[in-house]
Design an enzyme around this catalytic site. Structure first.
Site, short mmCIF file in Angstrom:
data_model
loop_
_atom_site.label_atom_id
_atom_site.label_comp_id
_atom_site.label_asym_id
_atom_site.label_seq_id
_atom_site.Cartn_x
_atom_site.Cartn_y
_atom_site.Cartn_z
N PRO A 21 0.84 -1.20 0.00
CA PRO A 21 0.00 0.00 0.00
C PRO A 21 0.87 1.24 0.00
CG PRO A 21 0.03 -0.99 2.18
CD PRO A 21 0.76 -1.93 1.28
N CYS A 22 0.79 2.03 -1.05
CA CYS A 22 1.67 3.18 -1.24
C CYS A 22 0.87 4.34 -1.82
CB CYS A 22 2.82 2.83 -2.18
SG CYS A 22 3.77 1.36 -1.69
#
Length: 496
Positions: A2-3
């Protein structure tokens, strides 16, 4: 992982630099300590085996030197995160993105099967190591990664950015072997919050000159065979060229509307505050909009600080800010912030086209939770990273910029309003130190013999890192004192 990714075209940035920036975030409940390294050609593997996919590949014998931000504890592989090579080409990998069952049924992900020993494809763990040392332009990065995807496949959906002194290209994987890529408009920025993002694609350009679009060779056939293109067209448009990849390959789930789209909404709200009525709940301008544009022209030119601020944001000025005293408890926890607690690293990659090749590239680095940290600039034409950036271990230590930043964030979060003034002063001071150091080193490099430049830059990197170490240690002391003064077992009467 998750970025969150932010890309800034060269005509949208204040100094004419294309800027590639991404928060690498760990999964919920975990942290992945990071460090900065410089990988020399002699240290680049010639035979590479991925840890997750267990796939082996032979690599070319002529790699370039490159910087990277790998895991400090490489249990699941390298995860090199982002870097710049000796040809001043930058790469950030990856932004985990979404898909839909139609795509995954048409071109399944290539997953490792332990029962049969069948290897999986490559993924975030591998991409920087497999691509960055072998490319001399952003476009070459797209082409090399595209060829690897076509041959070996991938086990996950990802977005990858490449930049040189002129262009940024953004590649998105589409199923196990297919991919699309677009050149970022020079006067636009792009917001990418864990969703397939490209919202317009020209097949004719991709199959022809490839000025702004590149793709798998059989993408048109892939779309037609599996009925993936959902665009409504008139009868005369039987052989369409332009379609919406977000509709064809992406997702519009309920989870997107709390995890992904609000981040794009807030980033665009920040960079284009007067362009929309952002609080009216209108289509294309609300937190749950599925049609927020992939790219926008900003209302003014953007700086490194703008990029850092956006990638540190937590819905300030809205009822969705978890640190706000406004709104309800439910509103303050409604959406996933950009500046979340589980950042591993932020890399801002800047290729400055008006400077000599010897000192054109900068890699700005921050660790841990962005609302509480700062950036350290690093020239990339060096043989070694500063120890403050590069000596992270599993052991917690204030000798590491990663662990010092992690401790400050953990202590500051519970006392946000008491400590944020000190943190803001620290951020302003250290960013000013960084800019001053970059300017001084750039001027010195301009006047130096070319062979002396790498050593000069390495000294500048170490000097500014040590200045910021001193400021970070002082901030940690201030935050620790504030947190201690608010401990539950305090008592007002003193023994003195």
């Amino acid at each position: 992982m998750p970025c969150t990714t932010l890309l800034v075209g060269r005509k949208a940035s204040a100094d004419g630099s294309p800027i590639v920036a991404r928060n690498e975030d760990s999964g919920n409940g975990t942290f992945d300590p990071k460090k900065v390294v410089v990988v020399q050609p002699a240290d680049q593997p010639r035979t590479y085996t991925s840890v997750i996919g267990e796939r082996t590949i032979e690599l070319p014998g002529d790699p370039l030197r490159y910087t990277a931000i790998p895991d400090a504890v490489p249990q699941q592989g390298i995860w090199a995160c982002a870097g710049v090579n000796a040809a001043n080409v930058a790469m950030s990998a990856t932004e985990t993105i979404t898909s839909n069952p139609r795509v995954l049924g048409a071109d399944p992900l290539v997953e490792h099967d332990p029962a049969t020993g069948t290897p999986g494809g490559f993924g975030e763990e591998d991409f920087v190591t497999l691509v960055l040392p072998y490319i001399r332009s952003a476009r070459e990065g797209v082409e090399r990664l595209g060829a690897l995807l076509a041959e070996h496949g991938t086990y996950e959906m990802n977005g990858i950015a490449f930049s040189d002194e002129q262009d940024i290209w953004w590649l998105e994987t589409v199923g196990g072997h297919h991919w699309i890529a677009r050149r970022v408009p020079e006067d636009h920025y792009v917001t990418m919050p864990n969703q397939l993002g490209i919202d317009s694609f020209d097949l004719d350009d991709a199959e022809g000159p490839g000025r702004d679009h590149l793709a798998s060779a059989d993408l048109r056939e892939f779309l037609a065979t599996h009925h993936l293109d959902l665009t409504q067209r008139d009868a005369e448009d039987a052989a369409p060229s332009v379609f919406n990849p977000r509709e064809a390959f992406g997702s519009h789930s309920d989870s997107d509307h709390v995890y992904n789209t609000p981040r794009a909404w807030y980033m665009q709200r920040t960079l284009n505050p007067a362009s929309e009525d952002w609080d009216a709940g209108l289509p294309g301008a609300s937190p749950d909009s599925d049609d927020l544009p992939w790219s926008r022209r900003p209302e003014r030119l953007l700086t490194v600080e703008d990029v850092k601020d956006v990638l540190s944001s937590h819905y300030q000025g809205t009822v969705f800010d978890p640190y706000s005293t406004h709104g309800t408890a439910a509103e303050r926890r409604a959406f996933r912030p950009v500046g979340i607690n589980r950042h591993n690293a932020l890399a801002i990659l800047q290729i400055r086209p008006d400077l000599p090749e010897t000192h054109r590239a900068l890699q700005w680095v921050a660790y841990a939770s962005n609302p509480f940290n700062t950036l350290i600039p690093m020239f990339t034409n060096v043989d070694e990273a500063p120890s403050y950036l590069g000596t992270t271990e599993a052991r917690v230590s204030t000798d590491s910029f990663y662990w010092a930043s992690r401790m400050i964030a953990a202590l500051a979060d519970a006392h946000f309003h008491e400590v944020i003034p000190a943190i803001e002063r620290y951020q302003q001071r250290t960013l000013a130190l960084g800019h001053a150091a970059v300017r001084a080193a750039t001027n010195a490099a301009d006047a130096a013999d070319g062979a002396a430049v790498p050593g000069l830059l390495a000294e500048a990197n170490t000097a500014v890192a040590e200045q910021i170490r001193t400021a970070t240690d002082a901030l940690l002391g201030d935050v620790l004192l504030t947190a201690s003064n608010h401990m539950t077992n305090r008592f007002s009467r003193s023994d003195g």
